[in-house]
Write an enzyme that holds these catalytic residues in place. Structure first.
Site, PDB file in Angstrom:
ATOM      1  N   LYS A  72      32.654  44.144  36.557  1.00  0.00           N
ATOM      2  CA  LYS A  72      32.514  42.842  35.876  1.00  0.00           C
ATOM      3  C   LYS A  72      31.624  42.919  34.631  1.00  0.00           C
ATOM      4  O   LYS A  72      31.541  41.944  33.885  1.00  0.00           O
ATOM      5  CB  LYS A  72      31.918  41.813  36.842  1.00  0.00           C
ATOM      6  CG  LYS A  72      32.704  41.605  38.132  1.00  0.00           C
ATOM      7  CD  LYS A  72      33.953  40.824  37.897  1.00  0.00           C
ATOM      8  CE  LYS A  72      34.708  40.462  39.154  1.00  0.00           C
ATOM      9  NZ  LYS A  72      33.955  39.775  40.167  1.00  0.00           N
ATOM     10  N   GLY A  76      34.662  30.936  36.901  1.00  0.00           N
ATOM     11  CA  GLY A  76      35.725  29.961  37.132  1.00  0.00           C
ATOM     12  C   GLY A  76      37.040  30.556  37.572  1.00  0.00           C
ATOM     13  O   GLY A  76      38.013  29.832  37.742  1.00  0.00           O
ATOM     14  N   THR A  98      32.686  37.516  46.167  1.00  0.00           N
ATOM     15  CA  THR A  98      31.322  38.071  46.176  1.00  0.00           C
ATOM     16  C   THR A  98      30.357  37.053  46.774  1.00  0.00           C
ATOM     17  O   THR A  98      29.497  37.401  47.597  1.00  0.00           O
ATOM     18  CB  THR A  98      30.885  38.469  44.750  1.00  0.00           C
ATOM     19  OG1 THR A  98      31.977  39.099  44.082  1.00  0.00           O
ATOM     20  CG2 THR A  98      29.694  39.413  44.785  1.00  0.00           C
ATOM     21  N   GLU A 111      29.916  24.823  40.245  1.00  0.00           N
ATOM     22  CA  GLU A 111      29.078  26.022  40.124  1.00  0.00           C
ATOM     23  C   GLU A 111      28.063  25.867  38.998  1.00  0.00           C
ATOM     24  O   GLU A 111      26.883  26.213  39.152  1.00  0.00           O
ATOM     25  CB  GLU A 111      29.948  27.249  39.860  1.00  0.00           C
ATOM     26  CG  GLU A 111      30.773  27.681  41.060  1.00  0.00           C
ATOM     27  CD  GLU A 111      31.751  28.794  40.745  1.00  0.00           C
ATOM     28  OE1 GLU A 111      32.140  29.493  41.684  1.00  0.00           O
ATOM     29  OE2 GLU A 111      32.135  28.961  39.580  1.00  0.00           O
ATOM     30  N   ASP A 113      25.705  33.334  43.056  1.00  0.00           N
ATOM     31  CA  ASP A 113      27.135  33.174  42.788  1.00  0.00           C
ATOM     32  C   ASP A 113      27.678  34.420  42.102  1.00  0.00           C
ATOM     33  O   ASP A 113      26.919  35.196  41.509  1.00  0.00           O
ATOM     34  CB  ASP A 113      27.361  31.939  41.892  1.00  0.00           C
ATOM     35  CG  ASP A 113      28.756  31.359  42.024  1.00  0.00           C
ATOM     36  OD1 ASP A 113      29.636  32.020  42.614  1.00  0.00           O
ATOM     37  OD2 ASP A 113      28.966  30.238  41.530  1.00  0.00           O
ATOM     38  N   ALA A 154      30.690  36.206  39.390  1.00  0.00           N
ATOM     39  CA  ALA A 154      31.137  35.937  38.017  1.00  0.00           C
ATOM     40  C   ALA A 154      32.363  36.800  37.750  1.00  0.00           C
ATOM     41  O   ALA A 154      32.616  37.789  38.448  1.00  0.00           O
ATOM     42  CB  ALA A 154      30.033  36.244  37.010  1.00  0.00           C
TER      43      ALA A 154
HETATM   44  C1  5RP Z   1      34.728  30.974  41.135  1.00  0.00           C
HETATM   45  C2  5RP Z   1      33.967  31.970  40.361  1.00  0.00           C
HETATM   46  C3  5RP Z   1      33.757  33.303  40.998  1.00  0.00           C
HETATM   47  O1  5RP Z   1      32.395  33.494  41.161  1.00  0.00           O
HETATM   48  C4  5RP Z   1      34.351  34.359  40.126  1.00  0.00           C
HETATM   49  O2  5RP Z   1      35.734  34.074  39.931  1.00  0.00           O
HETATM   50  C5  5RP Z   1      34.205  35.742  40.757  1.00  0.00           C
HETATM   51  O3  5RP Z   1      34.984  35.815  41.916  1.00  0.00           O
HETATM   52  P1  5RP Z   1      34.970  37.085  42.845  1.00  0.00           P
HETATM   53  O4  5RP Z   1      33.598  37.231  43.384  1.00  0.00           O
HETATM   54  O5  5RP Z   1      35.993  36.776  43.904  1.00  0.00           O
HETATM   55  O6  5RP Z   1      35.366  38.269  42.003  1.00  0.00           O
HETATM   56  O7  5RP Z   1      33.508  31.757  39.261  1.00  0.00           O
HETATM   57  O8  5RP Z   1      34.974  29.811  40.388  1.00  0.00           O
END
Ligand code: 5RP
Length: 223
Positions: free
Chosen positions: A123, A97, A31, A105, A83, A85
């Site tokens: 999510k 994470g 994302t 982060e 960011d 999640a």
């Molecule tokens: C990386 C993270 C990511 O933001 C989390 O895992 C979400 O990932 P994605 O957007 O691929 O679903 O915390 O350490």
């Protein structure tokens, strides 16, 4: 609209918040990658910003997108961080994470004037904990911390396995700790904060200022 579409819609809404002159925290994961690519497009159109990446992977992507970069030590202020999640609850508390970048982060998110989390609709959860909580540990303390996590009721997996443990950008290991539904996320975060050998954990409590959720054909700020 599928999951990737929802992620992109949420990311686009967050990138709309970026103004000229800002220093922007660049998250990690699929994302956040949408956000980096969308920000790159705006930079190529003339927007003057710089990014502070939260991982080597995001730094590499941002470079290919032409976004000027700076390290956290080189900036006085991060105006906005964006960011993804792994889970978000109604209090805007997150588990992060899944991509292994939680330490940088959390540092960048905490340093930012405004931290915006961007997620697809899958999510959002009523209670955190279905997603295994990533706990970053110094390799020296790994087995001690594992026992502490077991004692707290978690089942624990070393990310990557014992043969080829995953190594974070800061040279640490990650224990993925399944607690099941976490009754009191703030209390658990405080307990983990107090364990020597844990560098950081993926509970982001009172850090997110805004959560943008992509759902169907639109993206909305969580109330
Ligand atoms: C990386 C993270 C990511 O933001 C989390 O895992 C979400 O990932 P994605 O957007 O691929 O679903 O915390 O350490």
């Amino acid at each position: 609209m599928g999951v990737e579409g929802e992620k992109r819609l949420a990311a686009a809404r967050a990138v709309d918040l970026v103004d000229a002159g800002m220093t922007v925290g660049l998250g990690t994961g699929s994302t956040a990658a949408h956000a980096i690519r969308l920000l790159g497009r705006r930079v190529r159109e003339g927007l003057a910003v710089r990014g502070v990446p939260t991982s080597e992977a995001s730094a590499a992507l941002a470079r290919t997108e032409g976004i000027p970069l700076a390290g956290l030590n080189e900036v006085e202020r991060v105006h906005l961080a964006i960011d993804g999640a792994d889970e978000v609850d109604p209090q805007k508390r997150c588990i992060k994470g899944g991509g292994g970048a939680l330490l940088r982060e959390k540092i960048v998110a905490s340093a930012a004037d405004r931290f915006v989390v961007v997620v697809d609709s899958g999510k959002t959860v009523a209670r955190l904990g279905a997603f295994a909580l990533p706990v970053e540990v110094v390799p020296f303390a790994r087995e001690q911390v594992r026992r502490r996590m077991l004692a707290l009721g978690a089942s624990v997996d070393l990310r990557g396995g014992a043969g080829r443990p995953f190594v974070t950008d800061e040279g640490n290991s990650i224990l993925d700790c399944s607690f099941g539904a976490i009754a009191d996320a703030s209390a658990l975060a405080a307990r983990l904060d107090a364990v020597p050998g844990i560098v950081e954990h993926g509970l982001f409590i009172d850090i997110a200022d805004d959560v943008i959720v992509g759902r169907g054909n639109s993206a909305r700020f969580m109330e």
